[in-house]
Design an enzyme around this catalytic site. Structure first.
Site, PDB file in Angstrom:
ATOM      1  N   LYS A 150     -13.716 -14.033   2.780  1.00 29.35           N
ATOM      2  CA  LYS A 150     -13.457 -13.151   1.235  1.00 29.35           C
ATOM      3  C   LYS A 150     -11.945 -13.628   1.010  1.00 29.35           C
ATOM      4  O   LYS A 150     -11.760 -13.906  -0.065  1.00 29.35           O
ATOM      5  CB  LYS A 150     -13.255 -11.801   1.932  1.00 29.35           C
ATOM      6  CG  LYS A 150     -12.835 -10.971   0.843  1.00 29.35           C
ATOM      7  CD  LYS A 150     -13.969 -10.760  -0.378  1.00 29.35           C
ATOM      8  CE  LYS A 150     -13.019 -10.145  -1.529  1.00 29.35           C
ATOM      9  NZ  LYS A 150     -13.297  -8.968  -2.241  1.00 29.35           N
ATOM     10  N   LYS A 179      -2.615  -7.892  -3.452  1.00 30.99           N
ATOM     11  CA  LYS A 179      -2.715  -7.599  -2.214  1.00 30.99           C
ATOM     12  C   LYS A 179      -3.524  -8.768  -1.196  1.00 30.99           C
ATOM     13  O   LYS A 179      -3.064  -9.259  -0.114  1.00 30.99           O
ATOM     14  CB  LYS A 179      -3.346  -6.323  -1.888  1.00 30.99           C
ATOM     15  CG  LYS A 179      -3.844  -6.155  -0.500  1.00 30.99           C
ATOM     16  CD  LYS A 179      -5.277  -5.518  -0.217  1.00 30.99           C
ATOM     17  CE  LYS A 179      -6.437  -5.779  -1.144  1.00 30.99           C
ATOM     18  NZ  LYS A 179      -7.616  -5.376  -0.796  1.00 30.99           N
TER      19      LYS A 179
HETATM   20  P1  NA7 Z   1      -9.942   1.144  -6.081  1.00 34.04           P
HETATM   21  O1  NA7 Z   1     -10.754   1.594  -7.444  1.00 34.04           O
HETATM   22  O2  NA7 Z   1      -8.600   1.110  -5.971  1.00 34.04           O
HETATM   23  O3  NA7 Z   1     -10.426   2.342  -4.985  1.00 34.04           O
HETATM   24  C1  NA7 Z   1      -9.893   2.320  -3.652  1.00 34.04           C
HETATM   25  C2  NA7 Z   1     -10.255   3.424  -2.874  1.00 34.04           C
HETATM   26  O4  NA7 Z   1      -9.486   3.482  -1.692  1.00 34.04           O
HETATM   27  C3  NA7 Z   1     -10.480   4.970  -3.452  1.00 34.04           C
HETATM   28  O5  NA7 Z   1     -11.663   5.465  -2.808  1.00 34.04           O
HETATM   29  C4  NA7 Z   1      -9.061   5.259  -2.765  1.00 34.04           C
HETATM   30  O6  NA7 Z   1      -8.962   6.983  -2.994  1.00 34.04           O
HETATM   31  C5  NA7 Z   1      -9.004   4.896  -1.534  1.00 34.04           C
HETATM   32  N1  NA7 Z   1      -7.581   4.957  -0.796  1.00 34.04           N
HETATM   33  C6  NA7 Z   1      -6.593   4.285  -1.241  1.00 34.04           C
HETATM   34  N2  NA7 Z   1      -5.606   4.646  -0.326  1.00 34.04           N
HETATM   35  C7  NA7 Z   1      -6.035   5.398   0.568  1.00 34.04           C
HETATM   36  C8  NA7 Z   1      -5.529   6.114   1.605  1.00 34.04           C
HETATM   37  N3  NA7 Z   1      -4.178   6.120   2.030  1.00 34.04           N
HETATM   38  N4  NA7 Z   1      -6.404   6.947   2.290  1.00 34.04           N
HETATM   39  C9  NA7 Z   1      -7.779   7.205   2.170  1.00 34.04           C
HETATM   40  N5  NA7 Z   1      -8.055   6.716   0.903  1.00 34.04           N
HETATM   41  C10 NA7 Z   1      -7.470   5.709   0.108  1.00 34.04           C
HETATM   42  O7  NA7 Z   1     -10.366  -0.118  -5.295  1.00 34.04           O
HETATM   43  P2  NA7 Z   1     -11.931  -0.831  -5.396  1.00 34.04           P
HETATM   44  O8  NA7 Z   1     -13.075   0.288  -5.266  1.00 34.04           O
HETATM   45  O9  NA7 Z   1     -12.029  -1.654  -6.550  1.00 34.04           O
HETATM   46  O10 NA7 Z   1     -11.887  -1.717  -4.343  1.00 34.04           O
HETATM   47  C11 NA7 Z   1     -11.834  -1.279  -2.952  1.00 34.04           C
HETATM   48  C12 NA7 Z   1     -11.780  -2.584  -1.628  1.00 34.04           C
HETATM   49  O11 NA7 Z   1     -12.952  -3.441  -2.103  1.00 34.04           O
HETATM   50  C13 NA7 Z   1     -10.396  -3.183  -1.770  1.00 34.04           C
HETATM   51  O12 NA7 Z   1     -10.184  -3.621  -0.484  1.00 34.04           O
HETATM   52  C14 NA7 Z   1     -10.823  -4.394  -2.796  1.00 34.04           C
HETATM   53  O13 NA7 Z   1      -9.840  -5.422  -2.442  1.00 34.04           O
HETATM   54  C15 NA7 Z   1     -12.304  -4.867  -2.547  1.00 34.04           C
HETATM   55  P3  NA7 Z   1      -8.684   7.638  -4.194  1.00 34.04           P
HETATM   56  O14 NA7 Z   1      -9.671   7.781  -5.033  1.00 34.04           O
HETATM   57  O15 NA7 Z   1      -7.528   6.909  -4.709  1.00 34.04           O
HETATM   58  O16 NA7 Z   1      -8.244   9.047  -3.507  1.00 34.04           O
END
Ligand code: NA7
Length: 289
Positions: free
Chosen positions: A172, A240
């Site tokens: 990836k 990232k």
């Molecule tokens: P998004 O739309 O930025 O969503 C990120 C998700 O991760 C979202 O559900 C966030 O929750 C969650 N998140 C972020 N930080 C935390 C922490 N500290 N604890 C718990 N949950 C968290 O990303 P994508 O859906 O476009 O992509 C997800 C992954 O797939 C990423 O690795 C990409 O590179 C590929 P929130 O809704 O903000 O509370």
């Protein structure tokens, strides 16, 4: 019989993936840090859990898809994390893009609890997630993959078994490095033709009729020509991923000079931006507002 499925992380990718699991008839338990993001899916029949631990305790297959390594650590470990509730005999599938080392660490903790693990990051963007046409890059045991193939099929069209734990993440990161550099190359070429007094559309027309044709540029060029950067794959996530690719290259002793230089462009634009824009916003590095 269909296994019960847990889903953690309802961001741009997670929401449509979870929606497709519901549509396919899976008994789905959800958790997201921002609680309201689960509302629409709960209204369609998913169960809301109070913590990632509760998701794991309710599920035979648990998916995680969160932003980055710290986010994954925070949903997996700790008193309310997945590992506090993961059932013996269950399968934990992480579809976030993180480091191969973190995937291996998660796999060993899962094994200590008698559970199986796969790293299964995805490609296809939000469009692929909505259509159920994602491609999964899988690391882990082939037998484990067999156990979850039907579930993956509700969200994706293909999956590749690439090797042991971490192999999915390695491929990836290599894939995203190519996408990041392609958009950088197009942005540089666009800057050149525009300064030369030629319309960007003409560059696109010629490029897409040539050996340099790219599916990615089909999607990104219109955004870059119009300056419309609604996020499909956000800049912060590409930034990232390029960082994770460089970290991995450093560990493996592989020089990635073009990736290192390209990440500087992404860093400069990320540092200057206030909104959550698509990674094609790097075109603005050459076209200052
Ligand atoms: P998004 O739309 O930025 O969503 C990120 C998700 O991760 C979202 O559900 C966030 O929750 C969650 N998140 C972020 N930080 C935390 C922490 N500290 N604890 C718990 N949950 C968290 O990303 P994508 O859906 O476009 O992509 C997800 C992954 O797939 C990423 O690795 C990409 O590179 C590929 P929130 O809704 O903000 O509370």
């Amino acid at each position: 019989m269909k296994p019960s499925v847990g889903f953690i992380g309802l961001g741009l990718m997670g929401r449509p993936m979870a929606a497709n699991l519901l549509k396919a008839g899976y008994d789905l338990t959800l958790w997201n840090r921002t609680v309201s993001r689960a509302d629409a899916l709960v209204a369609q029949g998913a169960k809301r859990a109070a913590t990632p631990r509760d998701v794991a305790a309710a599920s035979e297959v648990v998916f995680t898809i969160v932003s980055d390594p710290p986010a994954l650590e925070s949903v997996l470990w700790g008193e309310t994390g997945v590992f506090a509730g993961l059932r013996r005999g269950s399968v934990l599938v992480d579809s976030s893009t993180v480091s191969p080392a973190l995937a291996r660490r998660a796999a060993s903790v899962a094994a200590l609890q008698g559970a199986e693990f796969l790293d299964a990051p995805v490609t296809g963007g939000t469009w692929g997630a909505e259509k159920g046409e994602l491609v999964f890059m899988v690391g882990g045991e082939a037998e484990t993959l067999k156990r979850v193939e039907l579930v993956l099929g509700a969200m994706g069209k293909r999956w590749f078994h690439l090797g042991p734990y971490g192999a999915g993440q390695t491929v990836k990161l290599a894939m995203n490095l190519i996408l990041g550099l392609q958009v950088e190359a197009f942005a540089e070429a666009l800057a050149l033709v525009l300064r030369g007094g030629i319309a960007g559309e003409q560059l696109v027309e010629v490029l897409q009729s040539s050996m340099g044709r790219s599916g990615l540029i089909d999607i990104k060029a219109p955004m870059m020509l119009k300056g419309n950067y609604t996020p499909s794959f956000p800049l912060r996530l590409m930034h990232k991923d390029l960082g994770l690719a460089l970290d991995l290259a450093n560990q493996l002793g592989v020089p990635l000079p073009a990736t290192a230089a390209t990440r500087e462009t992404y860093s400069a634009v990320k540092g200057a931006g206030k909104e959550d824009a698509d990674f094609s916003v790097i075109a603005s590095f050459w076209r200052k507002p």
